[in-house]
Design a protein around this motif. Structure first.
Motif, PDB file in Angstrom:
ATOM      1  N   CYS B  49       0.825  -1.219   0.000  1.00 48.77           N
ATOM      2  CA  CYS B  49       0.000   0.000   0.000  1.00 48.77           C
ATOM      3  C   CYS B  49       0.852   1.258   0.000  1.00 48.77           C
ATOM      4  N   GLN B  50       0.372   2.260  -0.706  1.00 47.93           N
ATOM      5  CA  GLN B  50       0.950   3.582  -0.518  1.00 47.93           C
ATOM      6  C   GLN B  50       0.307   4.209   0.714  1.00 47.93           C
ATOM      7  N   VAL B  51       1.112   4.746   1.582  1.00 44.51           N
ATOM      8  CA  VAL B  51       0.598   5.412   2.782  1.00 44.51           C
ATOM      9  C   VAL B  51       1.168   6.826   2.815  1.00 44.51           C
ATOM     10  N   ASP B  52       0.276   7.816   2.738  1.00 39.80           N
ATOM     11  CA  ASP B  52       0.725   9.213   2.757  1.00 39.80           C
ATOM     12  C   ASP B  52       0.751   9.782   4.168  1.00 39.80           C
ATOM     13  N   GLY B 117      -7.996  12.588  -1.242  1.00 36.07           N
ATOM     14  CA  GLY B 117      -6.976  11.848  -1.979  1.00 36.07           C
ATOM     15  C   GLY B 117      -5.837  11.317  -1.118  1.00 36.07           C
ATOM     16  N   ASP B 118      -5.639  11.872   0.073  1.00 36.41           N
ATOM     17  CA  ASP B 118      -4.603  11.335   0.978  1.00 36.41           C
ATOM     18  C   ASP B 118      -4.879   9.857   1.260  1.00 36.41           C
ATOM     19  N   LYS B 119      -3.850   9.043   1.195  1.00 38.49           N
ATOM     20  CA  LYS B 119      -3.977   7.627   1.551  1.00 38.49           C
ATOM     21  C   LYS B 119      -3.562   7.482   3.015  1.00 38.49           C
ATOM     22  N   ALA B 145     -10.609  11.553   2.072  1.00 51.07           N
ATOM     23  CA  ALA B 145      -9.334  10.850   1.938  1.00 51.07           C
ATOM     24  C   ALA B 145      -9.610   9.351   1.788  1.00 51.07           C
ATOM     25  N   GLU B 146      -8.559   8.609   1.465  1.00 52.33           N
ATOM     26  CA  GLU B 146      -8.714   7.174   1.213  1.00 52.33           C
ATOM     27  C   GLU B 146      -8.174   6.380   2.407  1.00 52.33           C
ATOM     28  N   VAL B 148      -6.637   3.353   3.883  1.00 55.35           N
ATOM     29  CA  VAL B 148      -5.845   2.208   3.438  1.00 55.35           C
ATOM     30  C   VAL B 148      -6.109   0.987   4.309  1.00 55.35           C
TER      31      VAL B 148
END
Lengths: 191, 191
Positions: B49-52, B117-119, B145-146, B148
């Protein structure tokens, strides 16, 4: 600490002459890469000291203290505010007056985690009137532990806490000391 | 996570059949060397996963989240409880019912730190009834935001939170899932 001062200049928000909001990187959103540099700097400044435990206070001291503790190779204890579930006798407690929130609250630490002889370093994000730091220092004294000093990220040097506590003999290392600030001219640092 | 389970067996204190005290290493005194292993394990489990941003809740989630964030190379935001100083409009807020403390409180996050949009990965020390996690998830959704997933240190699998939230589609990675416990026989882990 120049990196920190630059960040305060860039992202700190000043309200009036005494409120400095740093919640984009220090105490709401937390920049852990910056915290690592802060932790290394605390270690450098207290390199001459043995530190067995770091004591901080919830909530905004916890992240900084945990990352700093990685450089001291010691555990962190955080003093809890307004805890009601622990019964008297099991905890050390002291009163802290919050000037920001206009109220008095209790902070507590379970006795089992602060022992006589423990060498304790205090860490917190801000030092202004010094009430929180004084409350933490009292917990350490009540436990018969040894107070090594205090590592502070931002000291408002125009407020009286730092001067008073240093006069009482506490060693305080503040990474950024704000001499004055205003919305027009920004932050001016001491030294 | 075997290291964590061993530590719970060794240092966890069971009261009755549903209270597991881990305040000697997790949520009052904090073993940051263990937190580093926990952080690496969260990173391993969410490697796809991408995690912001990591979102946690004060106070006991903060230390774990900050150390874990060092492996995700992202900032941490902690949701604040009962904050009164921020005015409506500037914050996302949700209500959380605490079964432990028998009360309902608000948690808030400043809007500027959670963006569409932030993950976002949630991290917390415990999952039991799932109220805190649900409150955090709502903040993420409200921000557009998303979500995860959620990384949990200890899940009380005999309480309903984990099952309910997984059924709702939340990906939860719990490092130690307690199936049952008693003062006589100790902790039994699921899987």
């Amino acid at each position: 600490m120049e990196l920190l001062k630059e960040r305060i200049r860039k992202d700190g928000k000043i309200k009036g002459t005494d409120v400095l909001k740093v919640d984009s990187f220090l105490n709401h959103q937390m920049d852990v890469a910056l915290f690592a540099e802060i932790g290394k700097e605390f270690k450098r400044r207290f390199a001459d000291c043995q530190v067995d435990k770091i004591l901080t206070i919830e909530a905004s001291g916890i992240g900084i203290a945990c990352i700093a503790a990685q450089y001291f190779h010691c555990p962190v204890i955080f003093a809890k505010k307004n805890q009601t579930k622990n019964i008297a006798g099991e905890v050390y407690t002291s009163q802290v007056e919050s000037f920001t929130h206009g109220r008095i609250y209790n902070i507590i630490v379970a006795k089992e985690f602060l022992r006589p002889g423990d060498k304790v370093l205090l860490i917190d994000d801000f030092l202004a009137n010094g009430a929180a730091l004084e409350g933490l220092a009292k917990l350490v004294r009540d436990a018969g532990a040894e107070l090594v000093g205090a590592g502070i990220v931002i000291e408002k040097a125009f407020q009286p806490g730092g001067e008073r506590l240093r006069a009482e003999g506490l060693r305080i290392e503040s990474l950024a000391r704000v001499k004055s600030m205003s919305e027009e001219t920004g932050v001016e640092f001491a030294d």
